[in-house]
Each structure stands twice: as structure tokens, then as C-alpha cells.
Design a protein around this motif. Structure first.
Motif, mmCIF file in Angstrom:
data_model
loop_
_atom_site.group_PDB
_atom_site.id
_atom_site.type_symbol
_atom_site.label_atom_id
_atom_site.label_comp_id
_atom_site.label_asym_id
_atom_site.label_seq_id
_atom_site.Cartn_x
_atom_site.Cartn_y
_atom_site.Cartn_z
ATOM 1 N N ARG A 47 0.840 -1.206 0.000
ATOM 2 C CA ARG A 47 0.000 0.000 0.000
ATOM 3 C C ARG A 47 0.873 1.253 0.000
ATOM 4 N NH1 ARG A 47 -3.949 -1.235 5.165
ATOM 5 N NH2 ARG A 47 -4.990 -3.142 4.413
ATOM 6 N N ASN A 48 0.262 2.398 -0.315
ATOM 7 C CA ASN A 48 0.966 3.670 -0.159
ATOM 8 C C ASN A 48 1.312 3.856 1.307
ATOM 9 O OD1 ASN A 48 0.749 4.322 -2.873
ATOM 10 N ND2 ASN A 48 -1.183 5.401 -2.596
ATOM 11 N N LYS A 49 2.497 4.383 1.556
ATOM 12 C CA LYS A 49 2.944 4.538 2.941
ATOM 13 C C LYS A 49 2.439 5.844 3.545
ATOM 14 C CE LYS A 49 7.137 1.688 2.989
ATOM 15 N NZ LYS A 49 6.645 0.730 3.994
ATOM 16 N N SER A 80 -6.016 4.992 12.262
ATOM 17 C CA SER A 80 -6.970 5.524 11.279
ATOM 18 C C SER A 80 -6.404 5.444 9.863
ATOM 19 C CB SER A 80 -7.334 6.976 11.623
ATOM 20 O OG SER A 80 -6.254 7.857 11.406
ATOM 21 N N LYS A 81 -5.107 5.677 9.719
ATOM 22 C CA LYS A 81 -4.487 5.577 8.402
ATOM 23 C C LYS A 81 -4.434 4.125 7.922
ATOM 24 C CE LYS A 81 -3.618 9.926 7.667
ATOM 25 N NZ LYS A 81 -4.297 10.658 6.572
ATOM 26 N N THR A 82 -4.224 3.201 8.854
ATOM 27 C CA THR A 82 -4.204 1.775 8.504
ATOM 28 C C THR A 82 -5.556 1.346 7.954
ATOM 29 O OG1 THR A 82 -2.525 1.328 10.188
ATOM 30 C CG2 THR A 82 -3.831 -0.546 9.404
ATOM 31 N N ILE A 83 -6.634 1.708 8.665
ATOM 32 C CA ILE A 83 -7.977 1.324 8.234
ATOM 33 C C ILE A 83 -8.377 2.069 6.963
ATOM 34 C CG2 ILE A 83 -10.410 1.258 8.937
ATOM 35 C CD1 ILE A 83 -9.475 1.011 11.820
ATOM 36 N N ALA A 84 -7.756 3.246 6.732
ATOM 37 C CA ALA A 84 -8.052 4.019 5.522
ATOM 38 C C ALA A 84 -7.322 3.480 4.294
ATOM 39 C CB ALA A 84 -7.695 5.490 5.734
ATOM 40 N N GLY A 85 -6.429 2.485 4.498
ATOM 41 C CA GLY A 85 -5.801 1.853 3.341
ATOM 42 C C GLY A 85 -4.343 2.174 3.131
ATOM 43 N N PHE A 86 -3.671 2.700 4.156
ATOM 44 C CA PHE A 86 -2.247 3.001 4.050
ATOM 45 C C PHE A 86 -1.422 1.931 4.762
ATOM 46 C CE2 PHE A 86 -4.221 7.128 3.486
ATOM 47 C CZ PHE A 86 -3.433 7.732 2.507
ATOM 48 N N ASP A 87 -0.178 1.843 4.365
ATOM 49 C CA ASP A 87 0.809 1.093 5.140
ATOM 50 C C ASP A 87 1.412 2.118 6.093
ATOM 51 O OD1 ASP A 87 2.795 -0.459 6.196
ATOM 52 O OD2 ASP A 87 3.985 -0.595 4.366
ATOM 53 N N LEU A 791 -8.338 -3.819 12.602
ATOM 54 C CA LEU A 791 -7.175 -3.271 11.898
ATOM 55 C C LEU A 791 -6.742 -4.114 10.711
ATOM 56 C CD1 LEU A 791 -5.052 -2.188 14.982
ATOM 57 C CD2 LEU A 791 -6.362 -0.714 13.464
ATOM 58 N N TYR A 792 -7.334 -5.291 10.554
ATOM 59 C CA TYR A 792 -7.001 -6.135 9.424
ATOM 60 C C TYR A 792 -7.878 -5.823 8.210
ATOM 61 C CZ TYR A 792 -4.643 -8.998 13.011
ATOM 62 O OH TYR A 792 -3.842 -9.442 14.035
ATOM 63 N N HIS A 793 -8.766 -4.844 8.349
ATOM 64 C CA HIS A 793 -9.733 -4.535 7.287
ATOM 65 C C HIS A 793 -9.766 -3.027 7.032
ATOM 66 C CE1 HIS A 793 -11.436 -8.618 7.769
ATOM 67 N NE2 HIS A 793 -11.165 -8.421 9.046
#
Length: 927
Positions: A47-49, A80-87, A791-793
Motif C-alpha cells: 500500500r501507499n505509505k 486511522s491511516k491503517t484502516i483508511a488503506g495506508f501502510d 485493523l485487518y480490514h
């Protein structure tokens, strides 16, 4: 028949009471055992970091509530960034070198320990402090790479700091200079600007007369006659009498008007605007005086005056910092003890001699004051001035004074030879560091926005950065300098690389143990000596973007965000920006987020003496970490954050609203298997479609606006309002009848459960960054998977039936009218005419706009308003009348229905309930 057993009253393993303080540690153990952080890294790979670089807390002392606030805010963002789709990896760190640790080791083992052993003890002590703090951070629910944090005392990081010093030197910004620096007598060292705080302190304020050397020259410039034997004095005002032994000049403002004042056969020179106040101080109210003439300060340049107690002459010089705001408008100038004095004296090539030693005492060569501590010398200076008849006035004033942030004691300015990073020194690319830093401020996004002006002002006005310290426990300035000139060796950059390699394998002791002949030979060995100075610890932390962010494979330079307290505009934000600009030409961050300090419930600063300290450990032991996290998120961090037991109790009430909502959702999903029982969006009842459309709109605001702009207190407002108003007071309230009384696996109930399942997933994902423990506890119940986590989704993709704008408008109108209905029902209840709302019937007259909306629900309208019957007709004006029902009450659903008793085998229930227990289940379309 007992109809209670036919009603869908379910339970859930998700308890009403959180018992967070007791249950959270077990959840933490589970997270550690399943290696949750690493699992998130694997899921996020590719994912984008998003990189939030951790500003290192100092490895000394117990965590306070400010530490907890800071780490929780960081964790909320990372989650919040993790769940939003970032690494979004999070590598926590610690600042390990410096004076506080030295002081602790000196207290334990004394000051005369062998330096190598002393440094080893410091390292050992710092490691112990880190382990204590780490445990507290983890208890807050902060997820990070706790097994591999960065420490500024790691050999690799120490080597990296030396290499960064080399890059700054190579780029032309490092130089050795003799200039005044902040000096703490208690520390015995220079201080960084960020290590200086201002407190109200009492100081002597004195007016001192400097006698003119040549009256004729004075008279000439003022254009008047002055007797040759008259006494003419330029009068200065100062709050630092101890600096007078170093006086080299008097400074006047070039555009300030100065008066020559005659009084008691003497002539005094003071600023025209300050004459009255000055004469009042010297001779009392109403003293007769005469202003003979006035001139601009520029006319007084280079006039000569006698030092008040030494046998030397001092010139009148010009400087913009001399103003007529206070005092006399003339500034006593000691270039060894003030930056303004130093800068203006440099223009006139004045003597920069500093008579004060490292210990804050005058050197043995200092006439009249040898060996005296400077602050103790204030009274001695005043006594000498009185004896010399040069003291015009002495008083005491309380004013803001620079103090050491560690000792809270007054600091002094003293000129010493130190190493500086020059703000206005042109680098190899011909740009000054100040120019680069100003552009870096422009290119940075600030949260809150006022941070920009604050950092901008500090960068524009800050002096050169003194980066050298005279300490043992620090990264060395690993230079060989010429014995006579003090200049670094011509091969310094290459030598630094060799030293860094040694430090990377052996630590900073490698430099201090190094014999010069290991790197130098021939004449170099005779002409160059090894420096023992260490680097300012702000240089250590200010370079971690290079030694950590740029060095670790899982991270990425520049960082997306730095997040610290508001004091870091003058600290870590600034030191990081300057090293970033000096090495890479830009700031090492894209965004800066600032939070305020934590104060008590009355807005007072916390202190042991006041007994108002709120310890995070105590809050967690009493309420649980999720309550502390909720308090952090619910508080507007852009200002001061107030905390008290009363405030925490209010936060707990908000938590209960959220938890009770989650419990209701989960209880009503206990017999629902999404893979088997879920309905498509087009099969859902209209109110269920509306509920998902409403939540989608809220989700869009929270996920795409509030989380990205870090407005967590608005998120909590939205979430609490949604749980209590939209769900609790409306949708779930309306839904209870259908959930409890409809056929268990019938369409009506499965429609409601499908909506609740989607609501639960979306709600838990939105709450997850803040209520870390509670969300995962509920998620496990919802999914039935003990190994799963929010956090896995990514955020839940809510199903929508096309454009929902008309649906939202329609149900907004139904809800608005419901407010009027509930008011009328309450009036009847207060009058004792009804109990539950189902005991009522409504007669509604609706205007032409409302009527088609209400009519579209047909018989389902009564469910929306939770009454037993509605008569609806169109009229010119909207009205509602509540009528007490005379129909019999159904024992199962408690609706009042004339048809109760018409079914022979079930005479106590209504036809709708009969269909739900003996047929295929009732049919509803709207509510």
C-alpha cells in the motif's frame, strides 16, 4: 400459551459493563501473542505509505499525562491511516543522551567517575528507563514496533548522527565562533534555545552615570555651551549590574531623540521621552530640571565616556535595539553578555573579552570582583557604584527572565568558543539556511493553522544554533582542530566517515578512547588536537529523520507527519527542519500537528506542590485505557487539554452510550449469519435503506474529512450523537418492535438485521482508532473470529440503493414531524392519560407537502411513530391529535388492535403476531 417465548429477546457475550481496567491487560497479552503489529505490516504490504515519525521522549522518569496524550494521538492517527488503506508503520523512539541522565548518574555514583565507566552507566540507566516507559506506552493500547524501537544511543544511530554532522559541515553551514550563548551555571554548559524557559524573577534595576570625557564635544553635538568643568553624564538603565565589568560601550538608537538635561549643576543625557520618569527616579516628584537641547542619537556616535569604575574609556555606538520604551533610552553594552550587544559591538570592533568562567564566577583577573558568583556580585557592583558616586538609582523589579528548563534557575549570556550552525551563512549552493527554512515553512501544512505563524516567526528571528556542549554523555563533535587557529582539519569530512564507522561498531566510547595517531600522522599529529565537546541533544533528536526515517527500509523520507506538543515549535520541529534543510534542502515532514498542554479541571498547570497531578497510570487503573483514549479524542487538542475526575466521569458517560449501543446491535445479531441470512440492498425495508444511507453520509464525513484533518473531537461528537440521537432515539427505537415480534427468520426481521450488521461493521471501524480495546472486543463477537481485528480490514463498504438524496429528504421530514408527535404523546403521558405510546392512536392532518410523504408509508406509518393506529388526512395546515385507544391490547406485541380475539386458537394476540408465530411472517415494506 406463554407468548414471551415467541418473542426474539436475545443476549450477547458482549457485556454491558466494560470492566476495562480488568479486561484490557488480557487483550494486550493476546495482541502480543498473535504478533498483531507484524500481521498488520504483512496485510499492509504494497500500500501507499503514511509515515508518522515519533518525536522521541526523553529516557528519564515516569510517564506523565502529557506523554500519554501525545502517544494516544499518534496511535489514533496510525490506526486511522491503517484502516483508511495506508501502510502506516510506527517505530517508537527515545532520546537518550544529555544532562538529566548525567545528573542521575552523578547523584548515584558521584562526580569523579572515570569517563568511560560514566558513559556506560548512563547507557545502562537509559535502557532501564526505556523499559519502564515502554510498558506504560503499551498499556495505553499504542501499537508499534516495540521490539525494535529506535534509541539515539544505539551505536548505529550515534554513528548516523556523526555522519549527519559531516554532511552539514560539507554543505557549509557549520562553523566555530566566539559569541554569547545561553549558559546555565548549574549545568556548566551552553544551552539550546529550546532549553530556555521564561519565569518571573526579581532583579535589581539600576541607573548608572557614565561621565563624558570631553564636555566640548558634547556641547558641539548638542549645539550649546557647557562649562568646561561641569559634570556631564550619559545615564544607562540595566537589570544586570553584574555585566558592568564587561562594559565596552553605550548604545543609542540612531533615530531616538536624546535630551541634554540640566539639573543641580549637572548635565544628564537621556531619551527625550523618558526625561520626566528618569528625573523622578533620581530626584523625586516635581524636581526642577531644564531640557537644554535635543538631538538624534546618530549625532552622539563615537563620543567618549568613562567607565563607571574601571580606568577605561567607552564609546557611544548606535544600534536599533536601543529604544525609548523604558529606562533611559541608552543601553549599557557588554558584548560578552548579550546577543544584541555582541552584534552591534562587532560592527565597531570592540573587545569581546568575557570575564566570567564556566562556573558563573568572575575570573581571577577581574578587578574588584575576582572569584565572585555573578548573581552574588550584583550587590557588590551596586556598592562600588555608590562609592564611585555613579549610581543614580537602585530598585527591585519583577520581570520575565530566561531560565534553565531543568533547574528553573536564572541563566546568563556569556561569550565562549562554540560550534554553530549558521542561520545566515551561505551554504555551498549559495543559499542561507534561513532562506531554506523559510521556504520549508511555506511548504508545510499545519494543524492547527496557527502553528505556521509561530514557527515562521521563530525561524525568522532565531540566532545561529549553538550545537556544542561541554558534557560527557553525548555524541562527540568528532573533529580534529588546529592547535593555534582552532580550524577543523582539511580532511574533516573523510575523517568523520572513519570515526562514524568506529562508533557504529563500538559506540561513542570509540571516539573518546581514540588515539589521534590512529587517524593522523606526521605534521598533522603535531598540529591537530581531538575535540572533546559533545553535540546538543536537540541535534540528536533533530537528525532522527536521517538516522531513522531515511535509514529504515520500512519507513520513507520525508515523513508525512510530525506530532508533538506546542513547545516543540522552538524545539524538535525546528531542529528537525534546520537539519533537514541543511542536508536535503527541505523540511523532513509534510505536515505538523501541534497539541496543547494538559491542565487540571480549573485550567491550572499541574504540579506536585499544588497536588493536582493526574497520573495516566491511575486513570487506567481506575477507568481503563479506552476511557483515557476517549478523553484525548474528545478534547480539542489545539488548546489546553483539561482533565479531572469530574471530566473523566463525563467521558465515561459518553463511553456508556457507545457501549450500550454496540451491545444492542450485537445482541440483535446473535442469531444472524451474514453469509446465509443477509438480504440485498434492494430487498431491505425503506427505513433500513434510509439507515444505511444516513450512515454512509456520516461515514463519508468521518472517514474522508474529519480523520484526515485530525479533528478527533468532532468525530467523537458525531459518534456520540449518532449513537444517542439517530440510533438510540430513532432508528433502533423504531426497530425494536420488528426485531422482537417479527418471525425470527422472516423477511422483516432479516432486513433489520442486515442493516444492523452493516451498521455494526461501519461503526466499529470508525470507532476503532479511538476505542482500540472496545472495538476489537465487539468485533470478535460480531465476526465470531477470535483471531480477527478491525485493523485487518479497511473501512466497511456500505451497500447503497443508487442516489439516496430523495430517500434522506423523505425520512428527514418523517423524523421532523415525529418530534411534534412525541411532544404530544408526552403531554398525554404527563396528564396520566396514557402510559406507553402504543396505548395511543393518532389523528394526523398533513399539509400538501407532508401528506404524500406520510401517506407513502401506508399502514407502516404507525411503526415509525410507535403508536397502534393512525388516521391520516390532507389539510391546509398540519396538526396532530393523540387519542387514547379503546381497542384490546395484544399480549405479545402490546399493540392495541380491534382484531385481537378474532383468531380462535390465539384469542389474546393480534393477526400480525399470529402470522409471525404460525405463518410465514408479516410483510412490511417501509418500517
Amino acid at each position: 400459551m406463554d407468548y414471551k417465548n415467541t418473542v426474539n429477546l436475545l443476549d450477547t457475550p458482549f457485556p454491558m459493563r466494560g470492566d476495562l481496567a480488568k479486561r484490557e491487560p488480557a487483550m494486550l497479552d493476546k495482541w502480543v501473542k498473535e504478533n498483531r503489529y507484524q500481521k498488520i505490516r504483512e496485510i499492509s504490504r504494497g500500500r501507499n505509505k503514511f509515515i508518522l515519525h515519533d518525536g522521541p521522549p526523553y529516557a528519564n522518569g515516569q510517564l506523565h499525562i502529557g506523554h500519554a496524550t501525545n502517544k494516544i494521538l499518534k496511535d489514533i492517527i496510525i490506526r486511522s491511516k491503517t484502516i483508511a488503506g495506508f501502510d502506516a508503520p510506527y517505530v517508537p523512539g527515545w532520546d537518550c543522551h544529555g544532562l538529566p541522565i548525567e545528573h542521575n548518574i552523578e547523584k548515584q555514583f558521584g562526580k569523579n567517575m572515570e569517563p568511560r565507566e560514566f558513559r556506560n552507566k548512563c547507557r545502562e540507566y537509559a535502557n532501564g528507563q526505556i523499559e519502564q516507559q515502554k510498558a506504560d506506552f503499551i498499556r495505553l493500547g499504542v501499537l508499534g514496533d516495540w521490539n525494535n524501537p529506535y534509541k539515539t544511543m544505539e551505536f548505529k544511530t550515534e554513528a548516523g548522527i556523526v555522519r549527519v554532522l559531516g554532511e552539514i559541515y560539507k554543505n557549509g553551514y557549520l562553523f566555530r565562533g566566539v559569541k554569547p550563548v545561553y549558559w546555565c551555571i548549574d549545568c556548566g554548559s551552553a544551552l539550546a534555545e529550546a532549553e530556555v524557559e521564561y519565569y518571573d524573577k526579581e532583579s535589581p534595576a539600576i541607573d548608572v552615570a557614565f561621565k563624558a570625557v570631553d564636555n566640548h564635544e558634547i556641547a558641539k553635538e548638542f549645539g550649546v555651551e557647557i562649562p568646561h568643568n561641569a559634570e556631564v553624564y550619559a545615564v544607562i538603565w540595566t537589570t544586570t549590574p553584574w555585566t558592568l565589568p564587561a562594559n565596552q560601550a553605550i548604545c543609542a538608537g540612531p533615530e531616538v531623540d536624546y535630551a541634554l538635561v540640566a539639573i543641580n549643576s549637572k548635565y544628564l543625557i537621556v531619551a527625550k521621552n523618558l526625561v520626566v520618569d528618569a528625573i523622578k527616579r533620581y530626584h523625586g516628584e516635581g524636581s526642577h530640571h531644564q531640557v537644554i537641547a535635543t538631538v538624534k542619537g546618530s549625532k552622539l556616535e563615537l563620543l567618549k565616556f568613562e567607565h563607571p569604575f574601571y580606568d577605561r574609556q567607552v564609546p557611544m555606538i548606535l544600534g536599533e535595539h536601543a529604544t525609548d520604551d523604558a529606562g533611559t533610552g541608552l543601553v549599557h553594552t557588554a558584548p560578552a553578555h548579550g546577543m544584541d550587544d555582541f552584534l552591534v559591538s562587532s560592527k565597531y570592533d570592540l573587545d569581546l573579552h568575557n570575564p566570567v568562567g564556566d562556573d558563573g564566577c568572575y575570573l581571577a583577573s577581574t578587578e574588584l570582583f575576582a572569584g565572585l558568583n555573578v548573581f552574588a556580585a550584583n550587590e557588590k557592583v551596586i556598592e562600588v557604584l555608590q562609592n564611585k558616586q555613579r549610581l543614580m538609582n537602585a530598585a527591585k523589579i519583577t520581570h520575565s527572565y530566561p531560565c534553565c528548563w531543568r533547574h528553573k534557575s536564572k541563566i546568563i549570556f556569556r561569550t565562549t568558543g562554540q560550534w554553530f550552525i549558521g542561520m545566515d551563512k551561505h551554504g555551498n549552493d549559495d543559499l542561507t539556511l534561513r532562506e531554506k527554512a523559510n521556504k520549508a515553512v511555506d511548504d508545510t501544512a499545519f494543524f492547527p493553522a496557527w502553528g505556521r505563524a509561530r514557527l515562521e516567526a521563530m525561524i525568522k528571528n532565531r540566532p545561529d544554533w549553538c550545537v556544542s556542549r561541554q558534557r560527557n554523555w553525548g555524541v562527540p563533535i568528532a573533529f580534529f582542530v588546529h592547535k593555534e587557529t582552532g580550524e577543523p582539519h582539511p580532511e574533516t569530512y573523510n575523517l568523520l566517515q572513519q570515526v562514524a564507522d568506529l562508533i557504529e561498531s563500538e559506540g561513542i566510547n570509540a571516539w573518546f578512547d581514540l588515539k589521534p595517531e590512529q587517524l593522523l600522522s606526521g605534521e598533522d599529529l603535531d598540529n591537530y588536537v581531538k575535540l572533546t565537546d559533545t553535540l546538543d541533544v536537540w541535534f540528536d533528536s533533530g537528525t532522527t529523520h536521517l538516522t531513522v526515517v531515511d535509514a529504515k527500509e520500512e519507513l520513507q523520507w520525508p515523513a508525512d507527519l510530525y506530532l508533538e506538543g506546542s513547545d516543540q515549535h522552538r524545539g524538535w520541529f525546528q531542529s528537525s527542519m534546520l537539519t533537514g534543510c541543511a542536508v536535503k534542502g527541505r523540511a523532513p515532514y509534510k505536515q505538523l500537528l501541534t497539541h496543547g498542554f494538559v491542565v487540571d479541571g480549573n485550567g491550572h498547570k499541574m504540579s506536585k506542590s499544588k497536588g493536582n497531578i493526574v497520573a495516566p497510570q491511575e486513570v487506567i487503573n481506575k477507568y481503563g485505557a479506552d476511557i483515557l483514549r476517549l478523553w484525548v479524542a474528545a478534547t480539542d487538542y489545539s488548546g489546553e487539554l483539561s482533565i479531572s475526575d469530574e471530566i473523566l466521569k463525563r467521558v465515561t458517560e459518553s463511553y456508556r452510550r457507545i457501549r450500550n449501543t454496540l451491545r444492542f446491535l450485537l445482541a440483535n445479531l446473535n442469531d444472524f449469519d451474514y453469509s446465509k441470512d443477509a438480504l440485498g440492498i434492494d430487498k431491505l425495508l425503506e427505513i433500513d435503506q434510509y439507515a444505511l444511507a444516513y450512515l454512509h453520509k456520516l461515514q463519508d464525513k468521518v472517514v474522508n474529512q474529519l480523520y484526515p484533518s485530525y479533528q478527533f473531537h468532532f468525530i467523537i461528537q458525531e459518534m456520540v450523537s449518532y449513537c444517542s440521537e439517530e440510533l438510540g432515539s430513532f432508528y433502533l427505537d423504531v426497530l425494536k418492535d420488528r426485531l422482537y415480534t417479527s418471525k425470527a427468520d422472516g423477511h422483516a426481521r432479516r432486513s433489520a438485521q442486515t442493516a444492523l450488521w452493516h451498521i455494526s461493521k461501519a461503526l466499529l471501524q470508525m470507532l476503532s482508532p479511538i476505542l482500540a480495546f472496545t472495538s476489537d472486543e465487539a468485533w470478535e463477537v460480531l465476526t465470531g473470529d477470535k483471531d480477527d481485528s478491525t485493523l485487518y480490514h479497511l473501512h466497511h463498504n456500505l451497500p447503497l440503493a443508487g442516489d439516496n438524496s430523495k430517500l434522506l429528504e423523505k425520512w428527514a421530514a418523517i423524523r421532523e414531524f415525529r418530534t411534534l408527535v412525541l411532544k404530544e404523546l408526552e403531554n398525554k403521558r404527563t396528564a396520566g392519560l396514557i402510559g406507553a405510546s402504543l396505548q395511543a392512536e393518532l389523528k394526523i392532518k398533513a399539509d400538501s407537502k407532508l401528506y404524500p410523504i406520510l401517506a407513502s408509508l401506508g399502514d407502516d406509518l404507525k411503526f415509525a411513530y410507535m403508536v397502534s393506529k393512525i388516521n391520516l388526512e390532507e389539510a391546509a395546515e398540519t396538526q396532530v391529535e393523540v387519542v387514547v385507544s379503546n381497542a384490546p391490547k395484544c399480549e405479545r406485541c402490546w399493540h392495541y388492535d380491534d382484531a385481537v380475539g378474532t383468531i380462535a386458537e390465539h384469542p389474546a394476540i393480534c393477526p400480525r403476531c399470529h402470522e409471525n408465530i404460525a405463518g410465514n411472517g408479516e410483510l412490511r415494506k417501509f418500517a
